[in-house]
Design a protein around this motif. Structure first.
Motif, PDB file in Angstrom:
ATOM      1  N   MET A   1      23.624  17.651  68.076  1.00  0.00           N
ATOM      2  CA  MET A   1      23.974  16.618  67.105  1.00  0.00           C
ATOM      3  C   MET A   1      25.410  16.141  67.324  1.00  0.00           C
ATOM      4  N   GLY A   2      25.698  15.722  68.541  1.00  0.00           N
ATOM      5  CA  GLY A   2      27.061  15.374  68.884  1.00  0.00           C
ATOM      6  C   GLY A   2      27.620  14.161  68.177  1.00  0.00           C
ATOM      7  N   LEU A   3      26.754  13.218  67.743  1.00  0.00           N
ATOM      8  CA  LEU A   3      27.242  11.976  67.148  1.00  0.00           C
ATOM      9  C   LEU A   3      27.111  11.943  65.638  1.00  0.00           C
ATOM     10  N   VAL A   4      26.625  13.025  65.057  1.00  0.00           N
ATOM     11  CA  VAL A   4      26.628  13.169  63.597  1.00  0.00           C
ATOM     12  C   VAL A   4      27.106  14.575  63.255  1.00  0.00           C
ATOM     13  N   GLU A   5      27.629  14.711  62.049  1.00  0.00           N
ATOM     14  CA  GLU A   5      27.998  16.024  61.538  1.00  0.00           C
ATOM     15  C   GLU A   5      27.059  16.374  60.398  1.00  0.00           C
ATOM     16  N   LEU A   6      26.660  17.630  60.339  1.00  0.00           N
ATOM     17  CA  LEU A   6      25.673  18.073  59.355  1.00  0.00           C
ATOM     18  C   LEU A   6      26.245  19.217  58.540  1.00  0.00           C
ATOM     19  N   ILE A  31      20.824   7.797  66.787  1.00  0.00           N
ATOM     20  CA  ILE A  31      19.627   7.851  65.940  1.00  0.00           C
ATOM     21  C   ILE A  31      18.881   9.166  66.150  1.00  0.00           C
ATOM     22  N   LYS A  32      18.811   9.626  67.396  1.00  0.00           N
ATOM     23  CA  LYS A  32      18.155  10.921  67.633  1.00  0.00           C
ATOM     24  C   LYS A  32      18.884  12.034  66.896  1.00  0.00           C
ATOM     25  N   ASP A  33      20.210  12.029  66.967  1.00  0.00           N
ATOM     26  CA  ASP A  33      20.981  13.049  66.261  1.00  0.00           C
ATOM     27  C   ASP A  33      20.765  12.955  64.759  1.00  0.00           C
ATOM     28  N   PHE A  34      20.711  11.733  64.248  1.00  0.00           N
ATOM     29  CA  PHE A  34      20.490  11.515  62.811  1.00  0.00           C
ATOM     30  C   PHE A  34      19.119  12.063  62.388  1.00  0.00           C
ATOM     31  N   CYS A  35      18.091  11.728  63.143  1.00  0.00           N
ATOM     32  CA  CYS A  35      16.740  12.189  62.798  1.00  0.00           C
ATOM     33  C   CYS A  35      16.623  13.705  62.945  1.00  0.00           C
ATOM     34  N   ASP A  36      17.274  14.267  63.958  1.00  0.00           N
ATOM     35  CA  ASP A  36      17.281  15.721  64.114  1.00  0.00           C
ATOM     36  C   ASP A  36      17.962  16.394  62.926  1.00  0.00           C
ATOM     37  N   ALA A  37      19.033  15.774  62.440  1.00  0.00           N
ATOM     38  CA  ALA A  37      19.741  16.325  61.283  1.00  0.00           C
ATOM     39  C   ALA A  37      18.851  16.312  60.050  1.00  0.00           C
ATOM     40  N   GLU A  39      15.616  16.415  60.061  1.00  0.00           N
ATOM     41  CA  GLU A  39      14.582  17.432  60.273  1.00  0.00           C
ATOM     42  C   GLU A  39      15.116  18.817  59.920  1.00  0.00           C
ATOM     43  N   GLU A  40      16.351  19.090  60.305  1.00  0.00           N
ATOM     44  CA  GLU A  40      16.956  20.379  59.965  1.00  0.00           C
ATOM     45  C   GLU A  40      17.115  20.523  58.451  1.00  0.00           C
ATOM     46  N   LEU A  41      17.520  19.457  57.774  1.00  0.00           N
ATOM     47  CA  LEU A  41      17.665  19.513  56.315  1.00  0.00           C
ATOM     48  C   LEU A  41      16.310  19.695  55.638  1.00  0.00           C
ATOM     49  N   LYS A  42      15.269  19.129  56.235  1.00  0.00           N
ATOM     50  CA  LYS A  42      13.920  19.360  55.699  1.00  0.00           C
ATOM     51  C   LYS A  42      13.564  20.837  55.814  1.00  0.00           C
ATOM     52  N   ARG A  43      13.897  21.451  56.937  1.00  0.00           N
ATOM     53  CA  ARG A  43      13.617  22.881  57.104  1.00  0.00           C
ATOM     54  C   ARG A  43      14.400  23.730  56.101  1.00  0.00           C
ATOM     55  N   GLN A  44      15.570  23.231  55.735  1.00  0.00           N
ATOM     56  CA  GLN A  44      16.385  23.952  54.761  1.00  0.00           C
ATOM     57  C   GLN A  44      15.970  23.663  53.320  1.00  0.00           C
ATOM     58  N   SER A  45      14.972  22.786  53.144  1.00  0.00           N
ATOM     59  CA  SER A  45      14.440  22.445  51.812  1.00  0.00           C
ATOM     60  C   SER A  45      15.513  21.879  50.885  1.00  0.00           C
ATOM     61  N   VAL A  46      16.414  21.056  51.448  1.00  0.00           N
ATOM     62  CA  VAL A  46      17.411  20.428  50.587  1.00  0.00           C
ATOM     63  C   VAL A  46      16.724  19.478  49.608  1.00  0.00           C
ATOM     64  N   VAL A  48      18.417  16.807  48.086  1.00  0.00           N
ATOM     65  CA  VAL A  48      19.015  15.477  48.150  1.00  0.00           C
ATOM     66  C   VAL A  48      19.949  15.452  49.359  1.00  0.00           C
ATOM     67  N   VAL A  49      20.073  14.265  49.990  1.00  0.00           N
ATOM     68  CA  VAL A  49      20.925  14.098  51.168  1.00  0.00           C
ATOM     69  C   VAL A  49      21.915  12.970  50.902  1.00  0.00           C
ATOM     70  N   ILE A  50      23.144  13.169  51.322  1.00  0.00           N
ATOM     71  CA  ILE A  50      24.156  12.112  51.305  1.00  0.00           C
ATOM     72  C   ILE A  50      24.396  11.662  52.740  1.00  0.00           C
ATOM     73  N   LEU A  51      24.260  10.366  52.991  1.00  0.00           N
ATOM     74  CA  LEU A  51      24.547   9.767  54.299  1.00  0.00           C
ATOM     75  C   LEU A  51      25.865   9.021  54.186  1.00  0.00           C
ATOM     76  N   ARG A  52      26.783   9.299  55.104  1.00  0.00           N
ATOM     77  CA  ARG A  52      28.114   8.703  54.992  1.00  0.00           C
ATOM     78  C   ARG A  52      28.753   8.511  56.371  1.00  0.00           C
ATOM     79  N   ALA A  53      29.885   7.813  56.360  1.00  0.00           N
ATOM     80  CA  ALA A  53      30.764   7.742  57.516  1.00  0.00           C
ATOM     81  C   ALA A  53      31.979   8.615  57.220  1.00  0.00           C
ATOM     82  N   PRO A  54      32.801   8.914  58.219  1.00  0.00           N
ATOM     83  CA  PRO A  54      33.979   9.728  57.950  1.00  0.00           C
ATOM     84  C   PRO A  54      34.900   9.076  56.921  1.00  0.00           C
TER      85      PRO A  54
END
Length: 259
Positions: A1-6, A31-37, A39-46, A48-54
């Motif tokens: 996930m080099g282009l997004v932080e999770l 986009i791949k990194d975003f979708c992978d992130a 998917e990981e949050l789905k596995r963690q059963s979060v 709610v998700v916040i999408l942001r820029a730095p």
């Protein structure tokens, strides 16, 4: 996930778009990194998700990575286009996604943000949907998403004029939930996320899916779909399409001739 932080904590996940050198352009890699992130949050059963820029970003995202648009007569916005994948991933994600918008939003990034379930933006933010400015034929799914979110007349003005829309107009049109002072943005988004996370995740997941199904219940006939696709093909096969992309990289206004 080099282009997004999770990050995730207390049922809340946060995805930060983090490719400032390219203004968080929606490249295939990002986009791949975003979708992978997600998917990981789905596995963690979060819940709610916040999408942001730095923090401190002047541009939330510059939209499509223009360098990835084809110049060989191929449809630039197909079902498998990275943006379409990102939008579907947001729509089918089982928990609400809050777009916390700091910095201006350009092009396809407008649809990415508008596809989120709730939008909290800084009060100085602008949104600009620009395919008409660069000659790119927006596709049916994209236009439908914009109409569902913003209504026909706002959608037409944004698409036809391709000019920045101040966030206040989008709040007044009930497209953006809230516009707040920049120093309150994180607090407002985090407080809302905490409120959501305390509610029944099963009910919220059901409600999100019910709303998605109800809002997309108007289908196009095969004939209408094929006619629109034919119109789009004439655009991405045109000289104007080539001119729009060439002008973008030459940093000059395009000269469209309508052919």
């Amino acid at each position: 996930m080099g282009l997004v932080e999770l990050a995730f904590s207390d049922w809340i996940g946060t995805i930060t778009l983090n490719n400032p050198k390219k203004l968080n352009a929606l490249s295939e890699e990002l986009i791949k990194d975003f979708c992978d992130a997600l998917e990981e949050l789905k596995r963690q059963s979060v819940r709610v998700v916040i999408l942001r820029a730095p923090a401190g970003s002047k541009i939330f995202s510059a939209g499509h990575d223009m360098r990835e648009l084809p110049l060989d007569g191929r449809d630039p916005l197909t079902y498998t286009d990275p943006l379409r994948l990102a939008v579907r991933t947001i729509e089918y994600f089982p928990a609400p996604i809050i777009a916390m918008v700091e910095g201006s939003v350009w092009g396809g990034a407008c649809e990415l943000v508008l596809s989120c379930d709730i939008i909290i933006a800084a009060e100085d933010v602008t949104f600009a949907i620009t395919p008409a400015k660069i000659g790119v034929p927006y596709n049916i799914s994209g236009v439908q998403n914009l109409i569902i979110t913003g209504g026909t007349h706002i959608c037409k003005e944004m698409l036809f004029a391709a000019q920045p829309f101040p966030v206040k107009r989008l709040v007044d049109a009930e497209i953006v939930n809230r516009a707040v002072p920049i120093d309150q943005l994180e607090t407002v988004a985090q407080t809302l996320a905490e409120q959501i996370s305390k509610n029944s995740p099963l009910v919220i997941s059901l409600l999100k899916e019910e709303i998605r199904l109800l809002s997309t219940s108007h289908n196009l006939s095969p004939e209408t779909f094929e006619r629109v696709q034919s119109m789009r093909r004439s655009v991405y096969d045109s000289d104007d399409y080539q001119e729009g992309i060439k002008a973008f990289f030459e940093k000059r206004p395009p000269i469209f001739k309508g052919k």
